[in-house]
Design an enzyme around this catalytic site. Structure first.
Site, PDB file in Angstrom:
ATOM      1  N   ASN A   7      69.850  96.213 -57.708  1.00 35.05           N
ATOM      2  CA  ASN A   7      70.913  97.115 -57.260  1.00 35.05           C
ATOM      3  C   ASN A   7      70.813  98.376 -58.118  1.00 35.05           C
ATOM      4  O   ASN A   7      71.214  98.386 -59.270  1.00 35.05           O
ATOM      5  CB  ASN A   7      72.270  96.419 -57.444  1.00 35.05           C
ATOM      6  N   ARG A  91      69.577  96.256 -52.709  1.00 33.79           N
ATOM      7  CA  ARG A  91      70.806  96.711 -52.085  1.00 33.79           C
ATOM      8  C   ARG A  91      70.628  98.194 -51.742  1.00 33.79           C
ATOM      9  O   ARG A  91      70.269  98.995 -52.610  1.00 33.79           O
ATOM     10  CB  ARG A  91      71.964  96.554 -53.062  1.00 33.79           C
ATOM     11  N   HIS A 180      80.607  97.628 -48.262  1.00 28.93           N
ATOM     12  CA  HIS A 180      80.816  96.255 -48.769  1.00 28.93           C
ATOM     13  C   HIS A 180      80.432  95.213 -47.714  1.00 28.93           C
ATOM     14  O   HIS A 180      80.934  94.086 -47.736  1.00 28.93           O
ATOM     15  CB  HIS A 180      82.296  95.991 -49.142  1.00 28.93           C
ATOM     16  N   ARG A 241      90.035 105.939 -56.446  1.00 27.12           N
ATOM     17  CA  ARG A 241      89.900 106.659 -55.170  1.00 27.12           C
ATOM     18  C   ARG A 241      91.223 106.629 -54.405  1.00 27.12           C
ATOM     19  O   ARG A 241      91.917 105.610 -54.408  1.00 27.12           O
ATOM     20  CB  ARG A 241      88.808 106.002 -54.306  1.00 27.12           C
ATOM     21  N   PHE A 284      93.831  96.921 -63.072  1.00 26.24           N
ATOM     22  CA  PHE A 284      95.074  96.203 -62.789  1.00 26.24           C
ATOM     23  C   PHE A 284      95.597  95.381 -63.961  1.00 26.24           C
ATOM     24  O   PHE A 284      96.774  95.069 -64.028  1.00 26.24           O
ATOM     25  CB  PHE A 284      94.920  95.329 -61.546  1.00 26.24           C
ATOM     26  N   ARG A 285      94.705  95.057 -64.905  1.00 21.88           N
ATOM     27  CA  ARG A 285      95.196  94.336 -66.086  1.00 21.88           C
ATOM     28  C   ARG A 285      96.128  95.237 -66.888  1.00 21.88           C
ATOM     29  O   ARG A 285      97.183  94.815 -67.360  1.00 21.88           O
ATOM     30  CB  ARG A 285      94.023  93.849 -66.941  1.00 21.88           C
ATOM     31  N   GLU A 384      77.551  89.132 -54.025  1.00 21.07           N
ATOM     32  CA  GLU A 384      76.684  90.025 -53.257  1.00 21.07           C
ATOM     33  C   GLU A 384      75.202  89.788 -53.572  1.00 21.07           C
ATOM     34  O   GLU A 384      74.354  89.895 -52.698  1.00 21.07           O
ATOM     35  CB  GLU A 384      77.098  91.480 -53.508  1.00 21.07           C
TER      36      GLU A 384
HETATM   37  P1  ADP Z   1      83.686  96.931 -58.512  1.00 22.13           P
HETATM   38  O1  ADP Z   1      84.241  97.568 -57.286  1.00 22.13           O
HETATM   39  O2  ADP Z   1      83.396  97.900 -59.605  1.00 22.13           O
HETATM   40  O3  ADP Z   1      82.588  95.928 -58.241  1.00 22.13           O
HETATM   41  P2  ADP Z   1      85.219  94.582 -59.337  1.00 22.13           P
HETATM   42  O4  ADP Z   1      85.169  93.804 -58.085  1.00 22.13           O
HETATM   43  O5  ADP Z   1      84.448  94.097 -60.502  1.00 22.13           O
HETATM   44  O6  ADP Z   1      84.928  96.117 -59.091  1.00 22.13           O
HETATM   45  O7  ADP Z   1      86.779  94.671 -59.755  1.00 22.13           O
HETATM   46  C1  ADP Z   1      87.164  95.304 -60.940  1.00 22.13           C
HETATM   47  C2  ADP Z   1      88.672  95.221 -61.055  1.00 22.13           C
HETATM   48  O8  ADP Z   1      89.086  93.848 -61.001  1.00 22.13           O
HETATM   49  C3  ADP Z   1      89.181  95.724 -62.390  1.00 22.13           C
HETATM   50  O9  ADP Z   1      89.463  97.088 -62.324  1.00 22.13           O
HETATM   51  C4  ADP Z   1      90.443  94.906 -62.590  1.00 22.13           C
HETATM   52  O10 ADP Z   1      91.537  95.648 -62.115  1.00 22.13           O
HETATM   53  C5  ADP Z   1      90.277  93.685 -61.752  1.00 22.13           C
HETATM   54  N1  ADP Z   1      90.164  92.472 -62.570  1.00 22.13           N
HETATM   55  C6  ADP Z   1      89.037  91.937 -63.066  1.00 22.13           C
HETATM   56  N2  ADP Z   1      89.315  90.821 -63.783  1.00 22.13           N
HETATM   57  C7  ADP Z   1      90.657  90.651 -63.746  1.00 22.13           C
HETATM   58  C8  ADP Z   1      91.576  89.687 -64.274  1.00 22.13           C
HETATM   59  N3  ADP Z   1      91.151  88.655 -65.014  1.00 22.13           N
HETATM   60  N4  ADP Z   1      92.884  89.858 -64.011  1.00 22.13           N
HETATM   61  C9  ADP Z   1      93.321  90.876 -63.258  1.00 22.13           C
HETATM   62  N5  ADP Z   1      92.513  91.816 -62.722  1.00 22.13           N
HETATM   63  C10 ADP Z   1      91.215  91.714 -62.964  1.00 22.13           C
END
Ligand code: ADP
Length: 398
Positions: A7, A91, A180, A241, A284-285, A384
């Site tokens: 990727n 990818r 996606h 975004r 989101f954390r 993926e």
């Molecule tokens: P990408 O689109 O970059 O592939 P991901 O699918 O890895 O993104 O998602 C990343 C997001 O997932 C982070 O910004 C976070 O908000 C959320 N995230 C990841 N792990 C946790 C967790 N343990 N608890 C809550 N949110 C999480």
């Protein structure tokens, strides 16, 4: 078969070596800062420790060489020779209207991918560089391309046409493509398996909620609608975004701030979404923590996010005239029970019931709805890389 999944980004290269029979990841890693100073590669063999090595990678060619060096290394490598790799699965972000499925790389295929560069100027050129590097360094190994857009090529015209002068579709191929796709396909198929239902008769809404987020309606094994559009900027609110906004906002900000349209689009891509609304974080954390501490902007951003997800789920239930399953996947969808609960609390009108405690799950496959819930709700982790490896084998065997 041993499949190397690549990727490629403009300055990064993620890789996994996957054994397609056992579907086990033999090794994985990431090359970072390609073309910059202090470039490095991280490498983790199955069951081993992650190691990081700083090494000069002026181009993606050196990055691929560094990957090969690690994979074949006498002490930490997992294969003795690159001839053990049966194929490389790449990818590729944009396949335009040319590709509705994965294909083996030929000169004609490369030309078509190049023709899509304008539609994904940040991604497609980097994907092509990765393919070129593999072709030069491993000339005997077949390369297969797996497109983010391909799964959504089944959308009907009514879903992909924008109501702008038709000539722009004809002249510039401006339409909804969706992204996606590998994830939406993988997760919707897995949902049918988990439920023991026929994929070709199921109506599923897949909520791929990560940093980038998209929602799709999958009816009878085909994507019939999806929230991302010509580019991955539209649809639900994302980490940085904006998702859908009134297009006039572009002109208003450009005029008020005396900046170009391109600069506004950059703001909509990089400084908007959860980060823009909360003025705190795209993650989101951080948002959850701030809400617990009483941060009002974080709470408003959370509520707007939930509203934007609910709008698409509701719309897609209507688009398919019903829904059998709603699935949450990707970083936020897999790991954030608060988001899933808040979304499902809006959907009781569909007869959805979430089981007591069932939603307290992170990163694991699980049906979180009650047995008598009218619509099944699931958490299905996406993968993926595995999906790309499977597609690669399928293309080679076909
Ligand atoms: P990408 O689109 O970059 O592939 P991901 O699918 O890895 O993104 O998602 C990343 C997001 O997932 C982070 O910004 C976070 O908000 C959320 N995230 C990841 N792990 C946790 C967790 N343990 N608890 C809550 N949110 C999480």
């Amino acid at each position: 078969m041993e499949i190397l999944v690549i990727n490629c980004g403009s300055s990064s290269l993620k890789f996994q070596l996957i054994d397609s029979e056992s579907e086990k990841v033999l090794a994985k890693g990431l090359c970072e800062r390609i073309g910059m100073e202090e470039s490095s590669i991280s490498y983790t063999p199955s069951g081993g420790e992650k190691m990081v090595k700083t090494t000069a990678m002026p181009t993606h060619h050196e990055a691929i060489s560094a990957v090969i060096d690690f994979l074949t290394d006498k002490s930490v490598g997992v294969i003795s020779d690159m001839s053990e790799v049966d194929a490389v699965g790449h990818r590729v972000v944009h396949g335009g209207e040319y590709f509705s499925q994965s294909v083996q790389v030929t000169d004609a295929v490369l030309k078509k991918i190049e023709a899509c560069n304008e539609l994904a100027p940040l991604h497609n050129p980097a994907n092509l560089i990765g393919i070129d590097a593999c072709m030069k360094i491993m000339p005997e190994t077949p390369n297969v391309v797996v497109f983010d857009t391909a799964f959504h090529q089944t959308m009907p015209e009514s879903a992909y046409l924008y109501a702008i002068p038709y000539k722009y579709y004809e002249k510039y191929q401006i339409r909804r493509y969706g992204f996606h796709g590998t994830s939406h396909s993988f997760v919707s198929k897995r949902t049918a398996e988990i439920l023991g239902r026929d994929y070709n008769s199921l109506k599923t809404i897949v909520c791929h909620l990560g940093n980038g987020a998209s929602i799709s309606a999958v009816e009878c094994g085909r994507s019939v609608d999806t929230s991302m559009g010509l580019t991955p900027l539209s649809g639900v609110i994302m980490g940085t975004r904006s998702g859908d906004i009134d297009p006039s906002i572009l002109g208003v900000i450009a005029e008020k701030e005396q900046i170009s349209t391109q600069e506004v689009i950059q703001i909509l891509n990089k400084q908007s979404g959860m980060a823009g609304l909360s003025e705190l974080s795209s993650d989101f954390r951080d948002i959850n923590r701030a809400i617990q501490e009483g941060n009002q902007k974080a709470k408003s951003a959370f509520d707007a996010y939930i509203r934007s997800v609910v709008r698409f789920v509701g719309a897609y239930a209507a688009v398919m005239n019903g829904v059998d399953a709603i699935v949450f996947t990707a970083g936020v969808g897999e790991n954030n029970p608060n988001i899933r609960k808040a979304v499902c609390d809006h959907l009781t009108f569909l007869g959805i019931q979430i089981g007591d405690g069932a939603n307290d799950v992170c990163g694991q496959e699980k049906i979180i709805s009650t047995p008598d819930s009218a619509v099944k709700v699931l958490v299905v982790p996406t993968n993926e890389e595995l999906a790309i490896a499977r597609e690669t084998v399928e293309v080679l065997n076909s």
